[in-house]
Design an enzyme around this catalytic site. Sequence first.
Site, PDB file in Angstrom:
ATOM      1  CB  CYS A 275      -3.719  -0.371   2.918  1.00 29.68           C
ATOM      2  SG  CYS A 275      -4.923   0.963   3.036  1.00 29.68           S
TER       3      CYS A 275
ATOM      4  NE  ARG B 227     -13.614  -6.511   5.121  1.00 30.08           N
ATOM      5  CZ  ARG B 227     -14.490  -7.495   5.284  1.00 30.08           C
ATOM      6  NH1 ARG B 227     -14.153  -8.742   5.027  1.00 30.08           N
ATOM      7  NH2 ARG B 227     -15.728  -7.245   5.680  1.00 30.08           N
TER       8      ARG B 227
ATOM      9  NE  ARG C  82      -5.527   4.340  -3.935  1.00 27.07           N
ATOM     10  CZ  ARG C  82      -6.026   5.009  -2.891  1.00 27.07           C
ATOM     11  NH1 ARG C  82      -5.372   6.013  -2.364  1.00 27.07           N
ATOM     12  NH2 ARG C  82      -7.184   4.643  -2.371  1.00 27.07           N
TER      13      ARG C  82
HETATM   14  P1  NAD Z   1      -7.550   8.816  -1.091  1.00 24.71           P
HETATM   15  O1  NAD Z   1      -6.358   9.203  -1.857  1.00 24.71           O
HETATM   16  O2  NAD Z   1      -8.648   8.034  -1.752  1.00 24.71           O
HETATM   17  O3  NAD Z   1      -8.242  10.132  -0.490  1.00 24.71           O
HETATM   18  C1  NAD Z   1      -7.554  11.179   0.105  1.00 24.71           C
HETATM   19  C2  NAD Z   1      -8.317  12.479  -0.178  1.00 24.71           C
HETATM   20  O4  NAD Z   1      -7.740  13.540   0.588  1.00 24.71           O
HETATM   21  C3  NAD Z   1      -8.243  12.928  -1.642  1.00 24.71           C
HETATM   22  O5  NAD Z   1      -9.559  13.128  -2.125  1.00 24.71           O
HETATM   23  C4  NAD Z   1      -7.459  14.247  -1.595  1.00 24.71           C
HETATM   24  O6  NAD Z   1      -7.862  15.173  -2.575  1.00 24.71           O
HETATM   25  C5  NAD Z   1      -7.794  14.727  -0.187  1.00 24.71           C
HETATM   26  N1  NAD Z   1      -6.835  15.705   0.381  1.00 24.71           N
HETATM   27  C6  NAD Z   1      -5.491  15.661   0.384  1.00 24.71           C
HETATM   28  N2  NAD Z   1      -4.989  16.715   1.049  1.00 24.71           N
HETATM   29  C7  NAD Z   1      -6.046  17.445   1.496  1.00 24.71           C
HETATM   30  C8  NAD Z   1      -6.180  18.634   2.270  1.00 24.71           C
HETATM   31  N3  NAD Z   1      -5.108  19.283   2.721  1.00 24.71           N
HETATM   32  N4  NAD Z   1      -7.413  19.094   2.535  1.00 24.71           N
HETATM   33  C9  NAD Z   1      -8.500  18.431   2.079  1.00 24.71           C
HETATM   34  N5  NAD Z   1      -8.436  17.284   1.356  1.00 24.71           N
HETATM   35  C10 NAD Z   1      -7.231  16.797   1.067  1.00 24.71           C
HETATM   36  O7  NAD Z   1      -7.010   8.050   0.195  1.00 24.71           O
HETATM   37  P2  NAD Z   1      -7.718   6.857   1.023  1.00 24.71           P
HETATM   38  O8  NAD Z   1      -7.559   5.576   0.311  1.00 24.71           O
HETATM   39  O9  NAD Z   1      -9.075   7.299   1.435  1.00 24.71           O
HETATM   40  O10 NAD Z   1      -6.761   6.803   2.297  1.00 24.71           O
HETATM   41  C11 NAD Z   1      -6.727   7.824   3.261  1.00 24.71           C
HETATM   42  C12 NAD Z   1      -5.957   7.351   4.458  1.00 24.71           C
HETATM   43  O11 NAD Z   1      -6.631   6.253   5.073  1.00 24.71           O
HETATM   44  C13 NAD Z   1      -4.540   6.845   4.151  1.00 24.71           C
HETATM   45  O12 NAD Z   1      -3.684   7.182   5.204  1.00 24.71           O
HETATM   46  C14 NAD Z   1      -4.724   5.342   4.087  1.00 24.71           C
HETATM   47  O13 NAD Z   1      -3.558   4.654   4.420  1.00 24.71           O
HETATM   48  C15 NAD Z   1      -5.770   5.121   5.146  1.00 24.71           C
HETATM   49  N6  NAD Z   1      -6.575   3.903   4.936  1.00 24.71           N
HETATM   50  C16 NAD Z   1      -7.024   3.595   3.690  1.00 24.71           C
HETATM   51  C17 NAD Z   1      -7.807   2.470   3.512  1.00 24.71           C
HETATM   52  C18 NAD Z   1      -8.308   2.085   2.138  1.00 24.71           C
HETATM   53  O14 NAD Z   1      -8.747   0.944   1.997  1.00 24.71           O
HETATM   54  N7  NAD Z   1      -8.256   2.947   1.155  1.00 24.71           N
HETATM   55  C19 NAD Z   1      -8.132   1.645   4.607  1.00 24.71           C
HETATM   56  C20 NAD Z   1      -7.668   1.999   5.861  1.00 24.71           C
HETATM   57  C21 NAD Z   1      -6.886   3.142   6.024  1.00 24.71           C
END
Ligand code: NAD
Length: 435
Positions: free
Chosen positions: A264, A155, A331
């Site tokens: 999410c 979370r 977001r």
């Molecule tokens: P985010 O957007 O904060 O981070 C993603 C990162 O990946 C960015 O920094 C981006 O620059 C980098 N990136 C993208 N393409 C890349 C590549 N080819 N090589 C290297 N880096 C790259 O996203 P997030 O919130 O951390 O979420 C990531 C995943 O986890 C999603 O699928 C989301 O659904 C899942 N998730 C998120 C949460 C949450 O609370 N944020 C919780 C559980 C699951």
Amino acid sequence: MAKNIVVIGTGYVGLVAAVGLADFGNRVIGVDIDKRKIETLKLGKSPIYEPGIEEYLNRNLKSGRLAFSTDIDQAVQWADVIFIAVGTPSREDGSADLSYLWSAAGTIADNVNSYKVIVVKSTVPVGTNRKLQEFFDKKVGKGKVSVISNPEFLREGKAVYDFFHPDRVVVGYADKKARDIMVDIYEALYLNETPFIFSNWETAELIKYASNAFLATKITFINQMANLAEEVGADIHKIAKAMGMDGRISPKFLHPGPGYGGSCFPKDTKALVHMGKEVGVDMSLVREVIRANEMQKLRMVEKAERLLGSLQGKVVAVWGLAFKAETDDMRESPAIVIINELIKRGAKVKATDPKAIENAKRVFGDKIAYFYDEFDAAKGSDMVIIVTEWNQYRNTDLEKLKKVMKGNVVLDARNVLDPEKVKKHGFVYEGVGRK
Ligand code: NAD
């Protein structure tokens, strides 16, 4: 045994995983295509606000177990295990956009020089891990790469705590060797009796979507009950409390509000509906949750309009912009829909948030005015709307608020204030699901 781990993507999930895995004693490199993020991280600064993250970041940077780089090729070659934590945002049609994931997979495939375990932490639709395995088998040969589905449940706002105290760890796998490596990596949790669920890829993928859709449904259910309670003169807090005493229901996620948001729930519910469509299963319940949640956000603006007579020319102070407290993440924040609708109906918005102002500026630009202090935002306003449940709003100085405001209306979309206390100070108060 400690492993060489690369985490691709250093956002909310990847950064927490990188510092957490390093804290477990592994050698970790966090990589990202965002150069600025990596430079910030190298300095021991977190690009996101998340309680506790900088302490863990600096501790592990100092220990030498954690590093950051933009050289993804070299990092992949060095790694035994590669975590993918890139974003999987919504496409126009609601499906998950997997372009970042496939781009990362392509980079990995180009650099496989020894056996690698690829751990997919990103939330991906059912079938993705199987497709990834097929892709690697074809590109680099069978037995060179094993794909693991390891969905994340943290979370935001409690992400560091959640990494070290997960309710469960889900491991979807096909190769027993890779499954054992996962147990090795998470040994500290495994020995601590954290429940581990081992399954095939499809089950692991669906556990994540089912969990998020259920939570979104629970929130939406209590929001609709709150709307009904409001109309019939009932108190949603007492209703939620009594419901929660039933062990089958549990008191968690029964807080009414302006609708769920965040990175999410909105995208994962949409992706689930899309997945159902693709295989001919009608996810009608989740579809309705998505619709009802949109209505809930607008309901807050309708309340504001009713309370003020009209919004035309009115000054509205919005307290809280982040999608929830203890994060700077904007977001899909309900604040976005609420503020845009307030503006559309003629109001002037003065907004404040303890952490999310920089992110909000990217969303609203100069359409609204920003204030770091909530009383500055409230100054000269006709109404204050509390949109995020920051602790500092709970015990606000009502005397001071009354003095700085022009009007006297408080719309508490998170029910963080005591209605009687607020009314005693001469305010017109309205919450959600209680008067
Ligand atoms: P985010 O957007 O904060 O981070 C993603 C990162 O990946 C960015 O920094 C981006 O620059 C980098 N990136 C993208 N393409 C890349 C590549 N080819 N090589 C290297 N880096 C790259 O996203 P997030 O919130 O951390 O979420 C990531 C995943 O986890 C999603 O699928 C989301 O659904 C899942 N998730 C998120 C949460 C949450 O609370 N944020 C919780 C559980 C699951």
